[in-house]
Design an enzyme around this catalytic site. Structure first.
Site, PDB file in Angstrom:
ATOM      1  CG  HIS A  57      -0.131   8.091   0.743  1.00  0.00           C
ATOM      2  ND1 HIS A  57      -0.353   6.725   0.845  1.00  0.00           N
ATOM      3  CD2 HIS A  57       0.768   8.391   1.723  1.00  0.00           C
ATOM      4  CE1 HIS A  57       0.374   6.232   1.814  1.00  0.00           C
ATOM      5  NE2 HIS A  57       1.053   7.210   2.382  1.00  0.00           N
ATOM      6  CB  SER A  82       1.317   5.841   5.346  1.00  0.00           C
ATOM      7  OG  SER A  82       2.403   5.867   4.451  1.00  0.00           O
TER       8      SER A  82
END
Length: 267
Positions: A241, A92
């Site tokens: 994610h 991320s």
């Protein structure tokens, strides 16, 4: 600044001098412990340096938090450790730091792995998280359960709350958030953004996407290949994610195979 870090030597004694150095970088609201399973896998054959980015974990706080600054923090730590060339795995926001390092100083970077992020600016995704964490920070928290109760009014997913509250640390009588919340809020536009660059990183790059995540979209492919023409992509099915936490064995295997491979095909 010198970031807080954990440096592990290769488990195999013959590799202690020759093993490649790999920096492991967490995402927003995280710390170096987030990818400890990957660290444990890689340090059999590599030197691993897990870091707390600025304003996270036990690293110094600062009012500014651009990707160029965070990339330079990594290079400064590498210099501190007398490491000239290295690879990076980043998840991320940490993936954006990895990409920024590769574009800023490509001669020092061997390879990078980017977990579920692209070199693009994203819309606001964390407003409820920031509101909830601000509410937690305003209270005198004596138990993690109390913090979770407050945060649940803003963040509905228990696993997301559990991740966010990993940053709670006991300071005297009360629990405090370890990351610098005010700086993260102030720099959020920069964090979700991306610094445009004319530079190109021609070495090998692996992007790993969670199949259920919308952080890497098909329309981002041309941008990815503009910066990273030798990139390849892998998708982990049934993950979002947080792919490294949802299916760690698959994620770790893909990363290890990438670092072992000598001929990665392009996307």
């Amino acid at each position: 600044m010198i970031l807080n870090y954990q440096h592990k030597q290769p488990a195999l004694s013959e590799l202690k001098q020759s093993g490649e150095n790999i920096f492991i970088i967490h995402g927003l609201f995280g710390s170096f412990s987030n990818l400890f399973l990957l660290e444990n896998e890689l340090h059999d054959t590599h030197h691993t340096i897990s870091v707390d980015l600025r304003n996270h974990g036990s690293s110094p706080h600062d009012n500014s938090m651009t990707y160029h600054e965070m990339a330079n923090d990594i290079f400064r730590l590498a210099d501190h450790l007398n490491i000239e060339n290295f690879s990076i795995v980043g998840h991320s926001m940490g993936g954006k730091v990895a990409m920024a390092c590769a574009l800023l100083n490509p001669q020092r970077i061997n390879k990078i792995v980017v977990a579920d992020i692209a070199p693009v600016a994203y819309p606001e995704k964390h407003n409820d998280v920031f509101k909830g964490l601000t509410a937690v920070a305003k209270e005198q928290i004596t138990t993690r359960k109390a913090a979770d109760s407050i945060l649940s009014g803003y963040v509905k997913m228990p696993e997301v709350r559990q991740f966010l509250l990993k940053s709670l640390r006991k300071q005297g009588e009360y629990f405090k958030l370890q990351f610098n919340l005010s700086a993260l809020i102030a720099n959020y536009a920069s964090i979700r953004g991306w610094p445009e660059s004319d530079n190109i990183f021609n070495k090998k790059v692996l992007f790993i996407k969670g199949s259920d995540s919308d952080y890497i979209k098909p329309e981002y492919q041309s941008t990815i290949l503009r910066y990273f023409p030798n990139a390849q992509a892998k998708v982990i099915n049934g993950t979002g994610h947080w792919l490294h936490a949802e299916k760690p064995k698959t994620f770790n295997r893909l990363v290890k195979e990438f670092f072992k491979s000598t001929d990665n095909a392009a996307v």
